[in-house]
Design an enzyme around this catalytic site. Structure first.
Site, PDB file in Angstrom:
ATOM      1  CG  ASP A   1     -61.776  53.180 -37.066  1.00 31.32           C
ATOM      2  OD1 ASP A   1     -61.047  52.413 -36.423  1.00 31.32           O
ATOM      3  OD2 ASP A   1     -62.078  52.983 -38.259  1.00 31.32           O
TER       4      ASP A   1
ATOM      5  CG  HIS B   1     -59.107  49.815 -37.923  1.00 27.83           C
ATOM      6  ND1 HIS B   1     -60.289  50.518 -38.038  1.00 27.83           N
ATOM      7  CD2 HIS B   1     -59.176  48.812 -38.819  1.00 27.83           C
ATOM      8  CE1 HIS B   1     -61.040  49.947 -38.969  1.00 27.83           C
ATOM      9  NE2 HIS B   1     -60.386  48.911 -39.465  1.00 27.83           N
TER      10      HIS B   1
ATOM     11  CB  SER C   1     -61.537  48.501 -42.282  1.00 24.49           C
ATOM     12  OG  SER C   1     -62.313  48.094 -41.215  1.00 24.49           O
TER      13      SER C   1
END
Ligand SMILES: *[C@@H]1O[C@H](CO)[C@@H](O)[C@H](O)[C@H]1NC(C)=O
Ligand SMILES: *[C@@H]1O[C@H](CO)[C@@H](O)[C@H](O)[C@H]1NC(C)=O
Ligand SMILES: *[C@@H]1O[C@H](CO)[C@@H](O)[C@H](O)[C@H]1NC(C)=O
Ligand SMILES: *[C@@H]1O[C@H](CO)[C@@H](O)[C@H](O)[C@H]1NC(C)=O
Ligand SMILES: *[C@@H]1O[C@H](CO)[C@@H](O)[C@H](O)[C@H]1NC(C)=O
Ligand SMILES: *[C@@H]1O[C@H](CO)[C@@H](O)[C@H](O)[C@H]1NC(C)=O
Ligand SMILES: *[C@@H]1O[C@H](CO)[C@@H](O)[C@H](O)[C@H]1NC(C)=O
Ligand SMILES: *[C@@H]1O[C@H](CO)[C@@H](O)[C@H](O)[C@H]1NC(C)=O
Ligand SMILES: CC(=O)N[C@H]1CO[C@H](CO)[C@@H](O)[C@@H]1O
Length: 777
Positions: free
Chosen positions: A147, A220, A548
């Site tokens: 990520d 994220h 996600s």
């Protein structure tokens, strides 16, 4: 004289250097990263190492030197990544030992929101409901997260109570900008970063926006990592919301961080992702969580899919985001049968708020605004500034204070990447002197769906439908009176069946899979709307939405299963997750799709919503080994060279009667070709994984068929005497449905096969069925 000669020389040198750099710049325009897949065993004897062979190939196609070689791959793929021009790539492809040369594609993390949330406030939930039962377990399972990196200072990554790092761990904690080995601990046991492909495709990494290290500048990666395996953070009282616990699915599992996606947009080059996956496997992860999505292309065009196959061969479970391109059909990503593909749905948590219009109509919305006290504020005049597209969306600087001062402003929220985030819109209304904001999303985001945002200004988020009604109310009053509205912001968090959940998110990508129509995808849904988890920078926790967010929920639950059943294959873990999932919501109604508010079908939710408790004891599993996937691909007529990308050597497909529908998948997708309604037959083998205490374990089949179709199962009863006993059954699909006309398009029917344990257990082993009648053309 000497001086002018020197000057002349310098000018010449400068000219020469400019010419050189110009030439290089021109070249760079047309060069990009490629992955060169090789057959290792074909290395000529005179090269001592494979790297020497690869470097020699590079120097044969390119005049530039060996620094064009970005990565060599030796675990999950065989070959290397290099920057090449198209002509060089073509030349490379015809060289001895080369299987394929594939451009490294650039993809994005699968979040619906943008890093604009950075710097904005956050909130907290109370207990994560059903999930909180699994606060222990997952100990010593290592979850690798590919990520945007990690913000190690978050409380979610404290390692209190964790034992020493598992001795089998071979990873490392790489240092770099604002990150060194002291940022790893017994929770974050390793961290690496991969940038060569990104830097060679997109641009040099901008060190004012990014950290040249595993540190997360985007947020994220921190969000997904803390969702999968964040520690329990109790008493996280954020912004006056009910204090509660934020925790990952497997709070005792370890995290290994592989940063391969880069701010500002969270873009990731596949050559970096493949290198990250290779290191993760070599380091010793058990689970790989990949919240990255792309187009649904066959595996031979997709390096992540090839690497994921290698990971599966080594016993590592890979879960990936289904993508956020819903609600249109065939918008999936990561659809290979060896990957677990996760769609997104809502949870039973809400931040209630309401709006009372001048005509007394009341709308329920949601708002994580800390200042609410539950009292009705207003009424205030209500406006929708339709002067321009920007003012409709309340983009920065678009609102005229003369029009909105002391009024409540209605703003549109679109999927358009140029649109601002809801909290930014609230800031704009505040700047222009408004009294409050209403944000309504566009229809594609779900007619009834509401997204929660953390606002610093009185604001309510409403569904598309509510937004449309409010607009027509404003319109209807425009000639005669003034539209008004009052807001009630409670500042509360409520959890439970007051909010129907789960509901499939509109943005969650839908099947069927274009690449593999005979495999039903997505595999399942998991929480992916308004998920509270850790973030980067000065923001501790935020709400975010996307597949996600759903993917790491499944990764964490897989870690819990792996901890209890360490010998299970990735396919067995996936089967456990799928066949035990549920299809009714917290009000005992069928799980709905937020687009239609009707029952969701398997193209939206796969097998159903993941159920961690039942997945620990699924009763039966549909197991698969790597060879099963190869047989499957052989039946689909993939070429020898394409299959060699997975097997890493040229093999001949076995002559067998294996058909694509025989893949031992825990769900069914049956396709009737135009004009051919012949009965279709599929074979499945189940393995008994339920404890055999006394006597036998007995299962009985039941079937639900759509109209016009007969589905029969043979045999209908199984008796198991031992753990890991296997049994095979055959399903026959007979259809009376005619081929649809081109104008009707492909038609679908839905059903299911369930095996119920009637003796020796209570498990229900459910498999959804999708039937497709392809239209004639
Ligand atoms: C790592 O960085 C921190 C500051 O972030 C510093 O205090 C510490 O000394 C560094 N440790 C090492 C081993 O370099
Ligand atoms: C890096 O980002 C900053 C902030 O957005 C910007 O001002 C600067 O021009 C960027 N630098 C490069 C080399 O792109
Ligand atoms: C305004 O938005 C609509 C759709 O959202 C688009 O079709 C139209 O071209 C836009 N108009 C301008 C002036 O940008
Ligand atoms: C408002 O009413 C006018 C005329 O009655 C119509 O053309 C327009 O589309 C309406 N706008 C909205 C947002 O409903
Ligand atoms: C408002 O007035 C305009 C122009 O006079 C007219 O076209 C429109 O239909 C009226 N709208 C309503 C809701 O009465
Ligand atoms: C909601 O939950 C309560 C308590 O668990 C239960 O009594 C009630 O029937 C549920 N409501 C619905 C609509 O399912
Ligand atoms: C694969 O090739 C065989 C022989 O050419 C053909 O009969 C079969 O229909 C093909 N299968 C698929 C899925 O294309
Ligand atoms: C019709 O479908 C069946 C089942 O898939 C297959 O075995 C058969 O070969 C097909 N017949 C034709 C003519 O394509
Ligand atoms: C600058 C550059 O090379 N960009 C390329 C990055 O990779 C994509 C393919 O995924 C190309 O389309 C871009 O041209």
């Amino acid at each position: 004289m000497a001086n002018s000669a020197l000057a002349g020389f310098l000018i010449l040198l400068l000219f020469f250097m400019c010419a050189m750099s110009l030439g290089k710049a021109e070249e760079e325009d047309i060069r990009k990263p490629y992955i060169i897949h090789m057959i290792k065993s074909m290395k000529p004897q005179h090269f001592y190492l494979h790297q020497h062979w690869y470097a020699s190939m590079l120097s044969q196609v390119s005049e530039s030197n060996a620094n064009e070689l970005l990565y060599t791959y030796d675990t999950l793929l065989h070959g290397f990544a290099a920057r090449l021009s198209e002509a060089e790539a073509d030349a490379m492809e015809s060289m001895e030992g080369c299987l394929a040369v594939v451009p490294s594609s650039l993809n994005k993390v699968a979040t619906t929101h943008t890093p604009e949330f950075l710097g904005l406030s956050s909130s907290s939930s109370s207990s994560p409901g059903l999930w909180s039962q699994y606060s222990t377990g997952g100990e010593d399972i290592i979850v690798g997260v590919i990520d945007t990196g990690i913000w190690p200072e978050s409380k979610s990554f404290n390692d209190a109570g964790l034992g020493p790092v598992p001795s089998r761990w071979k990873g490392t904690c790489e240092s770099g900008q604002a990150f060194n080995s002291s940022h790893c601990n017994r929770k974050i046991i390793g961290a690496r970063y991969f940038y060569k492909g990104f830097q060679n495709n997109v641009s040099k990494i901008n060190e004012t926006l990014e950290y040249m290290s595993p540190r997360d500048a985007h947020g994220h990666g921190t969000h997904t990592a803390s969702t999968a395996a964040g520690a329990a953070v109790t008493g996280a009282s954020l912004l006056g919301f009910a204090s509660g616990t934020a925790r990952g699915m497997a709070p005792h599992a370890r995290l290994a961080i592989y940063k391969a996606c880069w701010a500002p947009e969270g873009r990731c080059d596949d050559s970096d992702v493949a290198a990250a996956m290779e290191h993760a496997i070599a380091d010793g992860v058990d689970i790989l969580s990949i919240s990255i999505s792309s187009e649904d292309v066959p595996f031979h065009m997709n390096i992540r899919a090839i690497a994921a196959f290698g990971a599966t061969e080594k016993g590592v479970f890979v879960s990936a985001a289904a993508g956020n391109r819903g609600p249109l059909s065939s918008t999936l990503s990561n659809t290979e049968p060896w990957i677990t593909t996760v769609g997104a749905s809502s949870i039973d948590r809400d931040f209630p708020a309401s709006l009372v219009l001048g005509n007394q109509e009341i709308y329920r919305g949601t708002s994580a605004f800390k200042g609410g006290d539950g009292k009705l504020q207003g009424p205030f005049p209500l406006v929708y500034v339709s002067a321009s597209n920007s003012s409709k969306r309340c983009l920065d600087g678009s609102l005229d204070p003369n029009l909105v001062k002391d009024k409540i402003v209605l703003c549109d929220q679109l999927i358009d990447p140029d649109d601002s985030s809801a909290p930014e819109k609230a800031n704009e209304v505040a700047r222009a002197g408004g009294a409050g904001m209403i944000v309504a999303n566009e229809e594609l985001l779900g007619a009834q769906q509401q997204f929660s945002y953390t606002f610093k200004f009185p604001a309510i988020s409403l569904s598309f439908k509510a937004g449309e009604k409010i607009k027509s109310y404003i319109n209807s009053t425009s000639n005669t009176s003034t539209a008004t509205a009052a807001m009630r912001l409670t500042g509360l968090t409520i959890v439970g069946n007051a909010t129907a959940a789960p509901i499939v998110a509109a943005f969650s990508s839908r099947g069927p899979s274009e690449a593999y129509p005979s495999v039903l995808k997505p595999d399942m849904i998991a929480p992916g709307v308004n998920i509270l988890a850790a973030y980067a920078g000065s923001v501790d926790y935020i709400l975010d939405s996307g597949t996600s967010m759903a993917c790491p929920h499944v990764s964490g639950i897989a870690a819990l299963i792996k901890a209890i059943h360490p010998t299970w294959s990735p396919a067995a873990i996936k089967s456990a997750l799928m066949t035990s999932s549920y299809i009714v919501d917290n009000r005992k109604q069928e799980i709905r799709d937020s687009v239609t508010m009707e029952a969701a079908n398997p193209f939206a939710m796969g097998s159903g919503h993941v159920d961690p408790r039942s997945a620990m004891d699924p009763g039966l599993v549909y197991d698969m080994a790597p060879q099963d996937y190869i047989d499957f691909l052989c039946s689909l007529n993939y070429t020898k060279k394409q299959i060699a990308l997975l097997t890493k050597r040229l093999i001949s497909c076995p002559k067998s009667s294996f058909e694509a529908g025989d893949l031992n998948y825990p769900s069914f997708s049956v396709v009737f070709k135009p004009g051919n309604n012949s009965a279709q037959v599929s074979r499945r083998t189940v393995t008994n994984v339920g404890a055999v205490a006394k006597g036998n374990v007995v299962y009985r089949a039941s079937v639900k068929s759509p109209p016009g179709v007969s589905i029969t199962v043979e045999p209908q009863t199984f008796v198991f005497r031992n753990l890991y006993d296997k049994a095979t059954y055959i399903v026959k699909f007979e259809s009376n449905i005619r081929t649809p006309s081109p104008s009707e398009g492909d038609q679908n029917g839905f059903g299911e096969i369930s095996w119920t344990c009637i003796e020796g257990g209570r498990q229900l082993v459910r498999s959804p069925i999708v039937l497709t009648w392809q239209a004639s053309n």
